[in-house]
Design a protein around this motif. Structure first.
Motif, short mmCIF file in Angstrom:
data_model
loop_
_atom_site.label_atom_id
_atom_site.label_comp_id
_atom_site.label_asym_id
_atom_site.label_seq_id
_atom_site.Cartn_x
_atom_site.Cartn_y
_atom_site.Cartn_z
N GLU A 3 1.05 -1.27 -0.08
CA GLU A 3 0.07 -0.06 -0.32
C GLU A 3 0.63 1.19 -0.05
N MET A 4 0.39 2.28 -0.82
CA MET A 4 0.97 3.65 -0.87
C MET A 4 1.06 4.03 0.70
N SER A 5 1.66 5.48 0.40
CA SER A 5 1.24 5.84 1.28
C SER A 5 0.93 7.40 0.74
N ASN A 6 -0.37 8.45 1.61
CA ASN A 6 -0.81 9.39 1.14
C ASN A 6 0.14 10.70 -0.35
N ALA A 7 0.57 10.48 0.67
CA ALA A 7 2.84 10.96 -0.72
C ALA A 7 2.69 9.82 -1.39
N GLU A 8 2.86 9.26 -1.57
CA GLU A 8 3.02 8.39 -2.23
C GLU A 8 2.41 8.07 -3.17
N ALA A 9 1.70 8.41 -3.11
CA ALA A 9 0.03 8.22 -3.60
C ALA A 9 0.38 9.62 -4.27
N GLU A 10 -0.15 10.63 -3.91
CA GLU A 10 0.06 11.75 -4.72
C GLU A 10 1.15 12.56 -6.28
N THR A 11 2.47 11.62 -5.28
CA THR A 11 3.59 11.75 -6.32
C THR A 11 3.42 11.05 -7.90
N ALA A 12 2.78 9.64 -7.56
CA ALA A 12 2.85 8.63 -8.27
C ALA A 12 1.33 9.38 -9.53
N VAL A 13 0.08 9.91 -8.97
CA VAL A 13 -0.94 10.11 -9.53
C VAL A 13 0.09 11.74 -10.53
N SER A 14 0.69 12.66 -10.25
CA SER A 14 1.50 13.40 -10.04
C SER A 14 2.02 13.20 -11.70
N VAL A 15 3.34 11.87 -11.60
CA VAL A 15 4.23 11.07 -12.34
C VAL A 15 2.97 10.57 -14.01
N ALA A 16 2.30 10.27 -13.22
CA ALA A 16 1.45 9.32 -13.98
C ALA A 16 0.57 10.68 -15.07
N ALA A 17 0.15 11.66 -14.39
CA ALA A 17 -0.81 12.67 -14.88
C ALA A 17 0.52 13.25 -15.91
N GLN A 18 1.46 13.75 -15.85
CA GLN A 18 2.07 14.62 -16.64
C GLN A 18 3.14 13.04 -17.31
N LEU A 19 3.15 12.58 -17.89
CA LEU A 19 3.57 10.57 -18.46
C LEU A 19 2.47 11.42 -19.63
N LEU A 20 1.40 10.99 -19.17
CA LEU A 20 0.13 10.83 -19.81
C LEU A 20 -0.50 11.95 -20.95
N LYS A 21 0.23 13.20 -20.38
CA LYS A 21 0.05 14.58 -20.67
C LYS A 21 1.55 14.58 -22.22
N ASN A 22 2.44 14.12 -21.78
CA ASN A 22 3.59 14.30 -22.95
C ASN A 22 3.00 13.16 -24.06
N MET A 23 2.71 11.94 -23.67
CA MET A 23 2.46 10.67 -24.72
C MET A 23 1.44 11.38 -25.38
N ALA A 24 -0.24 12.70 -25.37
CA ALA A 24 -0.68 12.47 -26.21
C ALA A 24 -0.19 12.94 -27.84
N GLY A 25 -1.10 11.92 -28.06
CA GLY A 25 -0.67 12.45 -29.54
C GLY A 25 0.67 12.28 -30.54
N LEU A 26 0.92 11.39 -29.38
CA LEU A 26 1.56 10.26 -29.92
C LEU A 26 1.26 8.71 -30.29
N GLN A 27 2.04 7.27 -30.62
CA GLN A 27 1.46 6.45 -31.42
C GLN A 27 2.61 5.28 -30.30
N ASP A 28 2.27 6.36 -28.90
CA ASP A 28 2.97 4.71 -28.07
C ASP A 28 1.76 4.78 -27.09
N GLN A 29 1.34 3.59 -27.49
CA GLN A 29 0.18 3.01 -26.54
C GLN A 29 0.64 2.40 -25.62
N HIS A 30 1.41 1.81 -25.56
CA HIS A 30 1.95 1.16 -23.69
C HIS A 30 2.27 2.04 -22.82
N LEU A 31 3.02 3.57 -22.81
CA LEU A 31 3.05 4.35 -22.39
C LEU A 31 1.96 5.03 -21.90
N GLN A 32 0.67 5.12 -22.49
CA GLN A 32 -0.56 5.96 -22.24
C GLN A 32 -1.36 4.84 -21.71
#
Length: 114
Positions: A3-32
């Motif tokens: 289980e993640m702590s709240n701080a870990e979860a917030e960091t993971a969500v933030s990183v995932a959101a940034q990765l998704l934003k960076n992958m938008a418009g690309l053909q990198d379905q696995h990272l998306q």
């Protein structure tokens, strides 16, 4: 621990959101798609749906050109699951049909690495 702590979860969500934003418009379905694992585990179901929508659209582009993407059935199944958990019934039904079509067109095709 599993289980993640709240701080870990917030960091993971933030990183995932940034990765998704960076992958938008690309053909990198696995990272998306992979961002949706984080979103689903932290209760951000709509974001998981959106990440998988990007992945499914990238998968469709690959398939349209006769290429085999990584995990198109898994991506659409994960989208359906995320939509159901998040109460997005219309998306769940829409992408269940997409998933059925993917497996109908190539029932013997592997949906992941060899």
């Amino acid at each position: 621990s599993t289980e993640m702590s709240n701080a870990e979860a917030e960091t993971a969500v933030s990183v995932a959101a940034q990765l998704l934003k960076n992958m938008a418009g690309l053909q990198d379905q696995h990272l998306q798609h992979m961002t949706s694992h984080t979103f689903l585990r932290t209760g951000f179901y709509h974001q998981a749906v959106e990440g998988n929508k990007q992945a499914v659209n990238s998968d469709a582009a690959y398939l349209h050109h006769g290429l085999v993407p990584y995990g198109p059935g898994h991506n659409s199944a994960f989208l359906v699951c995320s939509a159901m958990w998040g109460g997005e019934r219309a998306n769940a039904y829409k992408y269940a049909n997409v998933m059925q079509q993917i497996f109908k067109e190539a029932p013997g095709r592997r949906d992941g690495p060899d």
